[in-house]
Design an enzyme around this catalytic site. Sequence first.
Site, PDB file in Angstrom:
ATOM      1  CG  ASN A   6      55.314  78.068  89.526  1.00 44.69           C
ATOM      2  OD1 ASN A   6      55.299  78.474  90.789  1.00 44.69           O
ATOM      3  ND2 ASN A   6      54.363  77.910  88.736  1.00 44.69           N
ATOM      4  CD1 TRP A   7      60.434  78.066  93.814  1.00 43.81           C
ATOM      5  CD2 TRP A   7      60.739  79.136  95.711  1.00 43.81           C
ATOM      6  NE1 TRP A   7      61.985  78.384  93.865  1.00 43.81           N
ATOM      7  CE2 TRP A   7      61.926  79.178  95.211  1.00 43.81           C
ATOM      8  CE3 TRP A   7      60.425  79.414  97.108  1.00 43.81           C
ATOM      9  CZ2 TRP A   7      62.895  80.003  95.876  1.00 43.81           C
ATOM     10  CZ3 TRP A   7      61.325  80.280  97.656  1.00 43.81           C
ATOM     11  CH2 TRP A   7      62.768  80.257  97.324  1.00 43.81           C
ATOM     12  CE  LYS A   8      54.227  74.293  89.480  1.00 47.92           C
ATOM     13  NZ  LYS A   8      53.534  72.936  88.659  1.00 47.92           N
ATOM     14  CG  HIS A  93      50.670  77.584  86.232  1.00 43.88           C
ATOM     15  ND1 HIS A  93      50.259  76.620  86.577  1.00 43.88           N
ATOM     16  CD2 HIS A  93      52.082  77.548  86.169  1.00 43.88           C
ATOM     17  CE1 HIS A  93      51.137  75.621  86.500  1.00 43.88           C
ATOM     18  NE2 HIS A  93      52.379  76.119  86.391  1.00 43.88           N
ATOM     19  CD  GLU A  95      50.101  73.652  88.799  1.00 43.78           C
ATOM     20  OE1 GLU A  95      50.411  74.660  89.598  1.00 43.78           O
ATOM     21  OE2 GLU A  95      50.722  72.837  88.198  1.00 43.78           O
ATOM     22  CD  GLU A 165      54.641  76.077  82.769  1.00 45.46           C
ATOM     23  OE1 GLU A 165      55.875  75.772  83.329  1.00 45.46           O
ATOM     24  OE2 GLU A 165      53.472  76.370  83.433  1.00 45.46           O
ATOM     25  N   GLY A 171      54.476  68.332  85.812  1.00 43.01           N
ATOM     26  CA  GLY A 171      54.509  67.408  87.276  1.00 43.01           C
ATOM     27  C   GLY A 171      54.468  65.980  86.832  1.00 43.01           C
ATOM     28  CB  SER A 210      58.863  67.113  83.273  1.00 44.78           C
ATOM     29  OG  SER A 210      57.527  66.847  84.137  1.00 44.78           O
ATOM     30  N   GLY A 231      59.217  74.068  87.921  1.00 49.80           N
ATOM     31  CA  GLY A 231      58.547  73.596  88.928  1.00 49.80           C
ATOM     32  C   GLY A 231      59.144  72.704  89.988  1.00 49.80           C
ATOM     33  N   GLY A 232      58.978  71.307  89.909  1.00 52.75           N
ATOM     34  CA  GLY A 232      59.559  70.607  91.115  1.00 52.75           C
ATOM     35  C   GLY A 232      60.854  70.796  91.215  1.00 52.75           C
TER      36      GLY A 232
HETATM   37  P1  13P Z   1      57.226  70.972  86.744  1.00 52.75           P
HETATM   38  O1  13P Z   1      58.532  71.497  86.406  1.00 52.75           O
HETATM   39  O2  13P Z   1      56.953  70.319  88.138  1.00 52.75           O
HETATM   40  O3  13P Z   1      56.653  69.826  85.820  1.00 52.75           O
HETATM   41  O4  13P Z   1      56.186  72.135  86.766  1.00 52.75           O
HETATM   42  C1  13P Z   1      56.347  73.072  85.724  1.00 52.75           C
HETATM   43  C2  13P Z   1      55.408  74.200  85.959  1.00 52.75           C
HETATM   44  O5  13P Z   1      54.316  74.155  86.090  1.00 52.75           O
HETATM   45  C3  13P Z   1      56.190  75.466  86.030  1.00 52.75           C
HETATM   46  O6  13P Z   1      55.263  76.742  86.222  1.00 52.75           O
END
Ligand code: 13P
Length: 253
Positions: A6-8, A93, A95, A165, A171, A210, A231-232
């Site tokens: 997930n590149w956000k 998600h 967010e 999640e 994050g 994470s 994510g990251g």
């Molecule tokens: P991180 O891997 O950066 O914690 O993000 C997880 C995430 O929200 C994937 O959708």
Amino acid sequence: MLVVGNWKMHTDFRGAVRLASEVIRLTETDTRAVGVGVCPPFVWLEAVREATRSSRVALGAQNGHPAENGAFTGEVAMSMLGALGCRFVIVGHSERRQVFGEDDAFVGEKVGAAMGQGLVPILCVGETLDERDAGQAEAVVQRQLDGALESVTLDSAESLVVAYEPVWAIGTGRTASPEQAQAMHAFIRARLAARFGDDGRAVVLLYGGSVKPNNAADLFAQPDLDGGLIGGASLDAESFAAIVRAAAQQTEP
Ligand code: 13P
């Protein structure tokens, strides 16, 4: 096993195409038993589709609107994502829930709309730290699951993916322990089995929060973890490929 990035709201045009190409190159060999997907920002979907065209890396979107079309300025319909070649769409998600106020009913509409277009929704659920500390983690996840799946019929186990999640792990560098993740995944699997029978039990369950190359193997070794939503670490092709390799180890006999 399935590993999805997930590149956000990251990458620029060239960076997105380069990242996708690198992911293909680095996951070409010795990880073929693992499904791999990337979810770039909407505006790079077409370019990343071109970059991933004759590869096994699947394309996903990070969001979609449940309506077929209409006066929804700034939104993108599920049918449009399908036309762009998306296989997956992330819905619910944390967010989106926290920053954009999406509730379980709206997330549920998205699940149904995505399935209606032949997309596989990656339904995200997870509790906040306050909710976990108050002993409500399972109740929150149950509410999110039941709310989003209330009017859903599951055609097959492959038509849905669920991602656990925990909000406190996203994050933050603070990963759920393999035991914490496993316990919630077992709970989710049982709920899905109660709701949808054998197909529900066989739904792919991803862990997100994470996940890094140094913790992926321990997480993926848990029996009810079928992969990760990253994510990251998905923004760095080497890290993402290392996580895909960790998943591949689980598929070896
Ligand atoms: P991180 O891997 O950066 O914690 O993000 C997880 C995430 O929200 C994937 O959708």
